[in-house]
Every structure is written in C-alpha cells, then in structure tokens.
Design a protein around this motif. Structure first.
Motif, PDB file in Angstrom:
ATOM      1  N   PRO A  13       0.811  -1.224   0.000  1.00  0.00           N
ATOM      2  CA  PRO A  13       0.000   0.000   0.000  1.00  0.00           C
ATOM      3  C   PRO A  13       0.848   1.278   0.000  1.00  0.00           C
ATOM      4  CG  PRO A  13      -0.764  -1.516   1.691  1.00  0.00           C
ATOM      5  CD  PRO A  13       0.492  -2.091   1.116  1.00  0.00           C
ATOM      6  N   THR A  14       2.017   1.222   0.603  1.00  0.00           N
ATOM      7  CA  THR A  14       2.892   2.395   0.608  1.00  0.00           C
ATOM      8  C   THR A  14       3.344   2.732  -0.803  1.00  0.00           C
ATOM      9  OG1 THR A  14       3.665   1.833   2.824  1.00  0.00           O
ATOM     10  CG2 THR A  14       5.016   3.362   1.565  1.00  0.00           C
ATOM     11  N   LEU A  15       3.715   1.710  -1.567  1.00  0.00           N
ATOM     12  CA  LEU A  15       4.144   1.917  -2.946  1.00  0.00           C
ATOM     13  C   LEU A  15       3.010   2.506  -3.775  1.00  0.00           C
ATOM     14  CD1 LEU A  15       6.355   1.588  -5.079  1.00  0.00           C
ATOM     15  CD2 LEU A  15       5.527  -0.726  -5.455  1.00  0.00           C
ATOM     16  N   LEU A  16       1.814   2.000  -3.592  1.00  0.00           N
ATOM     17  CA  LEU A  16       0.667   2.533  -4.319  1.00  0.00           C
ATOM     18  C   LEU A  16       0.399   3.988  -3.937  1.00  0.00           C
ATOM     19  CD1 LEU A  16      -1.694  -0.570  -4.088  1.00  0.00           C
ATOM     20  CD2 LEU A  16      -0.371   0.213  -6.069  1.00  0.00           C
ATOM     21  N   ALA A  17       0.543   4.305  -2.661  1.00  0.00           N
ATOM     22  CA  ALA A  17       0.339   5.686  -2.211  1.00  0.00           C
ATOM     23  C   ALA A  17       1.398   6.606  -2.823  1.00  0.00           C
ATOM     24  CB  ALA A  17       0.382   5.753  -0.692  1.00  0.00           C
ATOM     25  N   TYR A  18       2.650   6.139  -2.867  1.00  0.00           N
ATOM     26  CA  TYR A  18       3.701   6.926  -3.515  1.00  0.00           C
ATOM     27  C   TYR A  18       3.350   7.176  -4.980  1.00  0.00           C
ATOM     28  CZ  TYR A  18       7.041   6.208   0.354  1.00  0.00           C
ATOM     29  OH  TYR A  18       7.689   6.206   1.549  1.00  0.00           O
ATOM     30  N   GLY A  19       2.905   6.153  -5.651  1.00  0.00           N
ATOM     31  CA  GLY A  19       2.530   6.276  -7.056  1.00  0.00           C
ATOM     32  C   GLY A  19       1.418   7.290  -7.266  1.00  0.00           C
ATOM     33  N   ARG A  20       0.428   7.289  -6.373  1.00  0.00           N
ATOM     34  CA  ARG A  20      -0.655   8.275  -6.473  1.00  0.00           C
ATOM     35  C   ARG A  20      -0.119   9.696  -6.304  1.00  0.00           C
ATOM     36  NH1 ARG A  20      -3.446   4.307  -3.649  1.00  0.00           N
ATOM     37  NH2 ARG A  20      -3.027   5.305  -1.650  1.00  0.00           N
ATOM     38  N   GLU A  21       0.783   9.869  -5.347  1.00  0.00           N
ATOM     39  CA  GLU A  21       1.345  11.201  -5.103  1.00  0.00           C
ATOM     40  C   GLU A  21       2.183  11.681  -6.286  1.00  0.00           C
ATOM     41  OE1 GLU A  21       0.536  13.313  -2.599  1.00  0.00           O
ATOM     42  OE2 GLU A  21      -0.915  11.718  -2.195  1.00  0.00           O
ATOM     43  N   VAL A  22       2.967  10.786  -6.879  1.00  0.00           N
ATOM     44  CA  VAL A  22       3.744  11.143  -8.070  1.00  0.00           C
ATOM     45  C   VAL A  22       2.791  11.493  -9.210  1.00  0.00           C
ATOM     46  CG1 VAL A  22       5.317  10.270  -9.855  1.00  0.00           C
ATOM     47  CG2 VAL A  22       5.797   9.841  -7.442  1.00  0.00           C
ATOM     48  N   GLY A  23       1.719  10.734  -9.350  1.00  0.00           N
ATOM     49  CA  GLY A  23       0.722  11.024 -10.379  1.00  0.00           C
ATOM     50  C   GLY A  23       0.110  12.400 -10.198  1.00  0.00           C
ATOM     51  N   LYS A  24      -0.205  12.753  -8.952  1.00  0.00           N
ATOM     52  CA  LYS A  24      -0.758  14.089  -8.677  1.00  0.00           C
ATOM     53  C   LYS A  24       0.253  15.168  -9.038  1.00  0.00           C
ATOM     54  CE  LYS A  24      -3.178  12.729  -4.559  1.00  0.00           C
ATOM     55  NZ  LYS A  24      -3.337  13.026  -3.136  1.00  0.00           N
ATOM     56  N   LEU A  25       1.498  14.942  -8.659  1.00  0.00           N
ATOM     57  CA  LEU A  25       2.553  15.915  -8.942  1.00  0.00           C
ATOM     58  C   LEU A  25       2.696  16.131 -10.445  1.00  0.00           C
ATOM     59  CD1 LEU A  25       4.882  17.585  -7.590  1.00  0.00           C
ATOM     60  CD2 LEU A  25       6.324  15.600  -8.015  1.00  0.00           C
ATOM     61  N   LEU A  26       2.695  15.036 -11.195  1.00  0.00           N
ATOM     62  CA  LEU A  26       2.895  15.131 -12.644  1.00  0.00           C
ATOM     63  C   LEU A  26       1.643  15.556 -13.396  1.00  0.00           C
ATOM     64  CD1 LEU A  26       5.200  12.063 -13.176  1.00  0.00           C
ATOM     65  CD2 LEU A  26       5.842  14.474 -13.133  1.00  0.00           C
ATOM     66  N   SER A  27       0.496  15.602 -12.716  1.00  0.00           N
ATOM     67  CA  SER A  27      -0.718  16.050 -13.396  1.00  0.00           C
ATOM     68  C   SER A  27      -0.689  17.558 -13.626  1.00  0.00           C
ATOM     69  CB  SER A  27      -1.968  15.655 -12.599  1.00  0.00           C
ATOM     70  OG  SER A  27      -2.047  16.412 -11.401  1.00  0.00           O
ATOM     71  N   SER A  28       0.148  18.267 -12.867  1.00  0.00           N
ATOM     72  CA  SER A  28       0.228  19.715 -13.035  1.00  0.00           C
ATOM     73  C   SER A  28       1.277  20.121 -14.070  1.00  0.00           C
ATOM     74  CB  SER A  28       0.531  20.398 -11.700  1.00  0.00           C
ATOM     75  OG  SER A  28       1.783  19.995 -11.206  1.00  0.00           O
ATOM     76  N   SER A  29       2.310  19.324 -14.238  1.00  0.00           N
ATOM     77  CA  SER A  29       3.380  19.603 -15.201  1.00  0.00           C
ATOM     78  C   SER A  29       4.075  18.298 -15.565  1.00  0.00           C
ATOM     79  CB  SER A  29       4.425  20.547 -14.603  1.00  0.00           C
ATOM     80  OG  SER A  29       3.911  21.827 -14.403  1.00  0.00           O
ATOM     81  N   SER A  30       4.719  18.299 -16.717  1.00  0.00           N
ATOM     82  CA  SER A  30       5.466  17.115 -17.145  1.00  0.00           C
ATOM     83  C   SER A  30       6.749  16.978 -16.333  1.00  0.00           C
ATOM     84  CB  SER A  30       5.815  17.231 -18.629  1.00  0.00           C
ATOM     85  OG  SER A  30       6.774  18.261 -18.823  1.00  0.00           O
ATOM     86  N   ALA A  31       7.348  15.796 -16.403  1.00  0.00           N
ATOM     87  CA  ALA A  31       8.624  15.568 -15.724  1.00  0.00           C
ATOM     88  C   ALA A  31       9.688  16.524 -16.261  1.00  0.00           C
ATOM     89  CB  ALA A  31       9.057  14.114 -15.909  1.00  0.00           C
ATOM     90  N   GLU A  32       9.674  16.778 -17.542  1.00  0.00           N
ATOM     91  CA  GLU A  32      10.638  17.707 -18.137  1.00  0.00           C
ATOM     92  C   GLU A  32      10.440  19.116 -17.590  1.00  0.00           C
ATOM     93  OE1 GLU A  32      12.254  19.247 -22.475  1.00  0.00           O
ATOM     94  OE2 GLU A  32      10.425  18.046 -22.395  1.00  0.00           O
ATOM     95  N   SER A  33       9.189  19.544 -17.461  1.00  0.00           N
ATOM     96  CA  SER A  33       8.915  20.868 -16.897  1.00  0.00           C
ATOM     97  C   SER A  33       9.386  20.964 -15.455  1.00  0.00           C
ATOM     98  CB  SER A  33       7.417  21.193 -16.962  1.00  0.00           C
ATOM     99  OG  SER A  33       7.013  21.343 -18.285  1.00  0.00           O
ATOM    100  N   TRP A  34       9.139  19.900 -14.672  1.00  0.00           N
ATOM    101  CA  TRP A  34       9.613  19.890 -13.287  1.00  0.00           C
ATOM    102  C   TRP A  34      11.128  20.001 -13.236  1.00  0.00           C
ATOM    103  CZ3 TRP A  34       7.254  20.903  -8.968  1.00  0.00           C
ATOM    104  CH2 TRP A  34       5.876  20.729  -8.877  1.00  0.00           C
TER     105      TRP A  34
END
Length: 83
Positions: A13-34
C-alpha cells in the motif's frame, strides 16, 4: 539526508500511495517541466549565495537537487514506456 532504502512489493500500500502522489505531482506539469523548474530554483539559490555568504549545507543541497533531477529523468523515461 536519509538514503537508506527498503524493498517494496507492487502490492504494498505504501508503494501505491507513492505512485498516487507522483501522479498528482505530474498532473500539473510534465517531468521535463519539473526538471526545468528545479534548475531555475537551484540556479536562483546559487546566485543568492553571493549575497548571503557561506552556505555549509550547499553540498547536501546539491546532492538533494541531483537526486530530484535523476528522479524526474527516470519518471520521464518510464512515461515514454522505456522500463
């Protein structure tokens, strides 16, 4: 900085939670933009040191920055399907 890691299984569940948080982060900008924004932030920090003076934590800051850049490069690679 804590660099100790531990193995996680895909069902963890921790890995899945991390994945959700990364998904939220990348929903605002691409990895390249970050990555570009991180370079801008770090450059501003380095320039400000001229006025602020000695920064004994600069080495730790640099390595944290380097890890963030590597993280976003890996996320971008995964996003292109290169896993």
């Amino acid at each position: 900085m804590n660099t100790e890691t531990h193995a996680l299984t895909p069902s963890d569940p921790t890995l899945l939670a991390y994945g959700r948080e990364v998904g939220k982060l990348l929903s605002s900008s691409s990895a390249e933009s970050w990555s570009n924004e991180l370079w801008t932030i770090f450059t501003g920090y380095i320039i400000s040191l001229k006025e602020q003076g000695h920064a004994p934590e600069l080495c730790d800051t640099y390595f944290s920055f380097k890890e963030l850049i590597a993280f976003f490069a890996e996320v971008e690679r995964i996003g292109r399907g290169e896993d």
